[in-house]
Scaffold this motif. Structure first.
Motif, PDB file in Angstrom:
ATOM      1  N   SER A  60      42.346  41.722  43.118  1.00 36.03           N
ATOM      2  CA  SER A  60      41.879  40.339  42.979  1.00 36.03           C
ATOM      3  C   SER A  60      42.064  39.821  41.554  1.00 36.03           C
ATOM      4  O   SER A  60      42.444  38.674  41.340  1.00 36.03           O
ATOM      5  CB  SER A  60      40.401  40.251  43.375  1.00 36.03           C
ATOM      6  N   GLY A  61      41.808  40.678  40.564  1.00 38.38           N
ATOM      7  CA  GLY A  61      41.921  40.245  39.183  1.00 38.38           C
ATOM      8  C   GLY A  61      43.346  39.995  38.735  1.00 38.38           C
ATOM      9  O   GLY A  61      43.606  39.059  37.974  1.00 38.38           O
ATOM     10  N   PHE A  62      44.303  40.807  39.221  1.00 37.39           N
ATOM     11  CA  PHE A  62      45.699  40.664  38.806  1.00 37.39           C
ATOM     12  C   PHE A  62      46.525  39.854  39.798  1.00 37.39           C
ATOM     13  O   PHE A  62      47.712  39.635  39.570  1.00 37.39           O
ATOM     14  CB  PHE A  62      46.341  42.045  38.624  1.00 37.39           C
ATOM     15  N   GLY A  63      45.922  39.451  40.901  1.00 34.33           N
ATOM     16  CA  GLY A  63      46.633  38.601  41.844  1.00 34.33           C
ATOM     17  C   GLY A  63      47.727  39.298  42.624  1.00 34.33           C
ATOM     18  O   GLY A  63      48.768  38.696  42.915  1.00 34.33           O
ATOM     19  N   VAL A  64      47.514  40.566  42.972  1.00 31.88           N
ATOM     20  CA  VAL A  64      48.481  41.331  43.758  1.00 31.88           C
ATOM     21  C   VAL A  64      47.745  41.969  44.938  1.00 31.88           C
ATOM     22  O   VAL A  64      46.522  41.874  45.058  1.00 31.88           O
ATOM     23  CB  VAL A  64      49.170  42.419  42.897  1.00 31.88           C
ATOM     24  N   GLY A  65      48.507  42.629  45.790  1.00 26.79           N
ATOM     25  CA  GLY A  65      47.910  43.286  46.936  1.00 26.79           C
ATOM     26  C   GLY A  65      47.328  44.659  46.575  1.00 26.79           C
ATOM     27  O   GLY A  65      47.659  45.250  45.540  1.00 26.79           O
ATOM     28  N   THR A  66      46.473  45.161  47.463  1.00 25.21           N
ATOM     29  CA  THR A  66      45.849  46.464  47.230  1.00 25.21           C
ATOM     30  C   THR A  66      46.885  47.581  47.232  1.00 25.21           C
ATOM     31  O   THR A  66      46.808  48.517  46.422  1.00 25.21           O
ATOM     32  CB  THR A  66      44.785  46.728  48.306  1.00 25.21           C
ATOM     33  N   THR A  67      47.866  47.498  48.130  1.00 29.87           N
ATOM     34  CA  THR A  67      48.900  48.538  48.160  1.00 29.87           C
ATOM     35  C   THR A  67      49.754  48.514  46.890  1.00 29.87           C
ATOM     36  O   THR A  67      50.201  49.568  46.425  1.00 29.87           O
ATOM     37  CB  THR A  67      49.804  48.335  49.391  1.00 29.87           C
ATOM     38  N   THR A  68      49.953  47.332  46.330  1.00 29.92           N
ATOM     39  CA  THR A  68      50.693  47.237  45.071  1.00 29.92           C
ATOM     40  C   THR A  68      49.921  47.900  43.939  1.00 29.92           C
ATOM     41  O   THR A  68      50.502  48.611  43.099  1.00 29.92           O
ATOM     42  CB  THR A  68      50.967  45.766  44.724  1.00 29.92           C
ATOM     43  N   VAL A  69      48.613  47.699  43.904  1.00 22.81           N
ATOM     44  CA  VAL A  69      47.782  48.355  42.886  1.00 22.81           C
ATOM     45  C   VAL A  69      47.855  49.865  43.051  1.00 22.81           C
ATOM     46  O   VAL A  69      47.987  50.607  42.060  1.00 22.81           O
ATOM     47  CB  VAL A  69      46.325  47.857  42.986  1.00 22.81           C
ATOM     48  N   PHE A  70      47.787  50.328  44.287  1.00 22.21           N
ATOM     49  CA  PHE A  70      47.859  51.767  44.550  1.00 22.21           C
ATOM     50  C   PHE A  70      49.183  52.331  44.033  1.00 22.21           C
ATOM     51  O   PHE A  70      49.210  53.378  43.363  1.00 22.21           O
ATOM     52  CB  PHE A  70      47.711  52.024  46.052  1.00 22.21           C
ATOM     53  N   ARG A  71      50.270  51.636  44.297  1.00 18.96           N
ATOM     54  CA  ARG A  71      51.582  52.102  43.860  1.00 18.96           C
ATOM     55  C   ARG A  71      51.716  52.053  42.337  1.00 18.96           C
ATOM     56  O   ARG A  71      52.251  52.979  41.720  1.00 18.96           O
ATOM     57  CB  ARG A  71      52.672  51.257  44.516  1.00 18.96           C
ATOM     58  N   TYR A  72      51.211  50.993  41.721  1.00 17.51           N
ATOM     59  CA  TYR A  72      51.295  50.861  40.268  1.00 17.51           C
ATOM     60  C   TYR A  72      50.464  51.936  39.558  1.00 17.51           C
ATOM     61  O   TYR A  72      50.880  52.470  38.522  1.00 17.51           O
ATOM     62  CB  TYR A  72      50.813  49.478  39.841  1.00 17.51           C
ATOM     63  N   VAL A  73      49.292  52.223  40.093  1.00 15.11           N
ATOM     64  CA  VAL A  73      48.417  53.223  39.458  1.00 15.11           C
ATOM     65  C   VAL A  73      49.057  54.608  39.506  1.00 15.11           C
ATOM     66  O   VAL A  73      49.089  55.338  38.503  1.00 15.11           O
ATOM     67  CB  VAL A  73      47.029  53.224  40.127  1.00 15.11           C
TER      68      VAL A  73
END
Length: 256
Positions: A60-73
């Motif tokens: 929500s803070g970076f304006g991307v999807g949850t799966t994108t956050v998972f992949r980026y992390v």
């Protein structure tokens, strides 16, 4: 959804180095377009590692999807792990220091839910929580030189250090090490604080009065004398055997 500003104790230099490493990885992979830049991805990963933010909150803070956050992390942690120095490189740095500091730390984790009770290996009885044991080598100023792979939190610091080969390697190269009492008996180059030993009472101290904190009563005498000490019936010429056989005298305080 509310978005707020926050801060974390990470330097801008660390963010820049991390961002450069992510850019290099993207160039090697041939990635042409990403939803977030390398700097934004570095900030996202640092927020996750340092603040413990959830994937949903970061999305929500970076304006991307949850799966994108998972992949980026996961991509970011792989990059950080690749830049970490090996034990050989860390020991080369430690050899040039006056001394190094060796210590273990517990990194908290969620409880590992298993039917076989495997999560007991990750429960630290000392800290009363689940976690993983990480051994750390730092320079005299406290700057990190090396961090070990994670082991189960119930593992003792000395056992974890031996499993990583730290104890033998540090003693072999002769690096002076400062550690706590958990590393007692680690070798000649590992200095630990001396444990307090019960001091042997001197004859004068043994024959002195032992004052009780509570009020003196006939059942709890407030002053006693040494068992082998002189009594009223003994004289300077009395032998030690006779003096030892003399009855023990107890002195009690009388109320005024």
């Amino acid at each position: 959804m509310l978005v707020y500003h926050s801060s974390m104790p990470v330097s801008k230099r660390a963010l820049q180095v991390f961002s450069d490493a992510l850019r290099h990885r993207r160039a090697v992979m041939g990635s042409r377009w990403r939803r977030l830049s390398a700097g934004e991805q570095a900030l996202l990963v640092l927020a996750y590692l340092n603040k413990g933010e959830t994937y949903t909150a970061l999305a929500s803070g970076f304006g991307v999807g949850t799966t994108t956050v998972f992949r980026y992390v996961h991509e970011g942690t792989d990059v950080l792990a690749a830049t970490a120095p090996t034990l050989d490189k860390a020991l080369d740095v430690a050899r040039r220091k006056a001394f190094v500091v060796l210590d273990g730390t517990l990194l908290s984790i969620d409880r590992v839910g298993t039917a076989s009770g495997y999560d007991r290996a990750f429960f630290s009885g000392k800290h009363k929580r689940h976690g993983v044991n990480v051994q750390v080598i730092a320079d005299p100023a406290g700057r990190l030189i090396w961090a070990s792979p994670a082991l189960a939190g119930a593992r003792h610091d000395m056992g974890a250090a031996r499993e990583h080969g730290l104890i033998d390697r540090l003693n072999t190269i002769g690096v002076r090490v400062i550690a706590d009492t958990a590393y007692q008996g680690g070798g000649p180059t590992i200095r630990v604080p001396q444990r307090r030993r019960a001091s042997t009472p001197t004859p004068a101290a043994t024959g002195a009065c032992l004052a009780h904190k509570s009020k003196s009563t006939p059942h709890t005498p407030a002053c006693v004398v040494r068992a082998n000490g002189p009594t009223r019936n003994s004289s300077p010429g009395t032998s030690s055997a006779r003096s030892a056989a003399a009855p023990v005298e107890q002195l009690t305080w009388s109320k005024p």
